[in-house]
Design an enzyme around this catalytic site. Structure first.
Site, PDB file in Angstrom:
ATOM      1  N   ASP A 125       9.674  20.192  33.065  1.00  0.00           N
ATOM      2  CA  ASP A 125       9.630  18.756  33.341  1.00  0.00           C
ATOM      3  C   ASP A 125      10.411  18.434  34.617  1.00  0.00           C
ATOM      4  OD1 ASP A 125       9.577  15.948  33.158  1.00  0.00           O
ATOM      5  OD2 ASP A 125       9.753  16.002  30.979  1.00  0.00           O
TER       6      ASP A 125
ATOM      7  N   HIS B 258      10.803  15.092  35.741  1.00  0.00           N
ATOM      8  CA  HIS B 258      11.083  13.654  35.763  1.00  0.00           C
ATOM      9  C   HIS B 258      12.574  13.405  35.965  1.00  0.00           C
ATOM     10  CE1 HIS B 258       7.145  13.727  33.774  1.00  0.00           C
ATOM     11  NE2 HIS B 258       6.976  12.577  34.377  1.00  0.00           N
TER      12      HIS B 258
END
Length: 138
Positions: free
Chosen positions: A14, A16
């Protein structure tokens, strides 16, 4: 009084970063010492950082939906590394698709997480529960 230490980061593949930065600043402002590992963090990196910093809690976030897969075995890794009983939090978009959060929460509890949070949980809610779980009196 010594500040409680948190290791935070975004697990797995990930990338983000925005939510991670928001949490970092919110936790720091709330008086925690925060070791921020950033994005794309492996379970092993969380564990190593927690050992190195003598952390009180590990706070994992995930937004790309693979959190359930990425977090499997995390409690066992902590236990094996001598971090038995360390507080484990996870939050964000931690499963694929729309699932009732009470079911998601049960699965993460079964995996050894102390608390899990659905998307959109305010940092203040996490901070309140961290203070409660770490017995911090304001």
């Amino acid at each position: 009084m010594e500040k409680k230490k948190l290791v935070i980061g975004v697990i797995g593949a990930d990338v983000h970063a925005v939510g991670n930065q928001i949490l970092y600043h919110a936790f720091e402002d709330a008086g925690f010492e925060v070791i921020n590992l950033g994005v794309m963090v492996s379970q092993e990196e969380f564990v190593a950082a927690a050992i190195e910093s003598d952390a009180d809690a590990i706070v994992i976030s995930s937004l790309y939906g693979q959190g359930e897969l990425d977090c499997r075995g995390m409690r066992q890794k902590c236990d094996e590394a001598g971090l038995k009983g360390i507080l484990l939090y996870v939050g964000g978009n931690i499963v694929i698709g729309k699932q009732p959060f009470d079911e998601v929460e049960k699965r993460f509890k079964a995996m050894g997480f102390d608390r899990s949070f659905p998307p959109g949980t305010s940092p203040e809610e996490g901070i309140r529960l961290l203070k409660e779980d770490l017995h911090i009196v304001d």
